[in-house]
Scaffold this active site. Structure first.
Site, PDB file in Angstrom:
ATOM      1  CD  GLN A   1      -2.594  -1.221   2.639  1.00  0.00           C
ATOM      2  OE1 GLN A   1      -2.016  -1.669   3.625  1.00  0.00           O
ATOM      3  NE2 GLN A   1      -3.836  -0.775   2.686  1.00  0.00           N
TER       4      GLN A   1
ATOM      5  CG  ASP B   1       7.937   3.742   0.687  1.00  0.00           C
ATOM      6  OD1 ASP B   1       8.377   2.644   0.283  1.00  0.00           O
ATOM      7  OD2 ASP B   1       7.288   3.844   1.744  1.00  0.00           O
TER       8      ASP B   1
ATOM      9  CG  HIS C   1      -2.845   2.407  -2.204  1.00  0.00           C
ATOM     10  ND1 HIS C   1      -2.871   2.386  -0.823  1.00  0.00           N
ATOM     11  CD2 HIS C   1      -3.951   1.725  -2.606  1.00  0.00           C
ATOM     12  CE1 HIS C   1      -3.945   1.722  -0.404  1.00  0.00           C
ATOM     13  NE2 HIS C   1      -4.601   1.306  -1.466  1.00  0.00           N
TER      14      HIS C   1
END
Length: 231
Positions: free
Chosen positions: A89, A92, A106
């Site tokens: 999720q 980064d 995401h």
């Protein structure tokens, strides 16, 4: 040893790398309203504000370094004789910097997309509302992240992995955001053993076969070694 492993990771995994979580008492959403920075409506209303929010997050993510939990998952992916699918999720790139591959459901801070034509490309360090799309020249370029109300990426592929895995692990995720919160039930229904690794129990801890509490940088390496040693 399980042959097919699916690992879901959330913001708690990157917290020890200095990246903020979202829903904790001091999380990102206590300082910014979702409606102001993380919806299509917010972008249409005030693109400068949305870009400023994500430019700051992109800079923070670029300076962060993988912690022992990221490195342990990369080690699991490299050494496990079966398949290890990491679904994250997180937006980064810490999984990749640790040497792993991951499905970013995401999106990614390091990527841009065009709201007009859907073209995607590597994001610059700083994005602006007046940046033209390199494919169609439209002035509606935005971070390639899934905003609230949007459909997560890779869902068909993720579902196939969930339905065929032998072991499902959720690490550093609150269990409050769907569809990821329902992954444990899908995996369990398909016969997988399930484990939750988190700093503290969550609202969905009771759905897992096993629960490990503690910092990800300590608990994830220990869990990875137990999985590898089982072979």
């Amino acid at each position: 040893m399980p042959d097919r492993i699916v690992v879901l990771t959330g913001a708690g995994l990157s917290a020890e790398s200095g990246l903020g979580t979202f829903r904790d008492k001091d999380g990102i959403w206590t300082r910014h309203r979702i409606e102001d920075v993380a919806t299509p409506e917010a972008f249409a209303r005030d693109p400068d504000r949305v870009h400023a929010f994500y430019n700051e997050r992109r800079a923070q993510a670029a300076s962060a370094r993988p912690n022992p939990a990221h490195e342990a998952l990369a080690r699991l992916q490299a050494r496990h004789p079966g398949t290890v699918t990491i679904v994250t999720q997180n937006v980064d790139a810490l999984h990749e910097r640790a040497g792993a591959t991951a499905l970013h459901m995401h999106g990614e801070l390091a990527r841009s997309t065009c709201a007009a034509c859907g073209h995607r490309w590597t994001a610059p360090e700083t994005m602006h509302p007046r940046d033209p799309c390199p494919a169609c020249a439209a002035l509606v370029t935005r971070p390639d992240v899934v905003w609230f109300g949007g459909m997560p990426y890779h869902m068909d592929e993720i579902e196939q992995h969930l339905l065929s895995c032998d072991l499902f692990a959720a690490i550093g995720t609150s269990g409050n955001v769907y569809p990821a919160a329902g992954f444990v039930q899908e995996a369990a229904h398909a016969g997988a053993r399930t484990v939750e690794i988190n700093l503290e129990p969550t609202d969905v801890s009771g759905l897992f076969d096993d629960h490990l509490s503690g910092p990800a940088s300590k608990m994830v390496p220990e869990w990875v070694e137990s999985v590898l040693d089982a072979g």
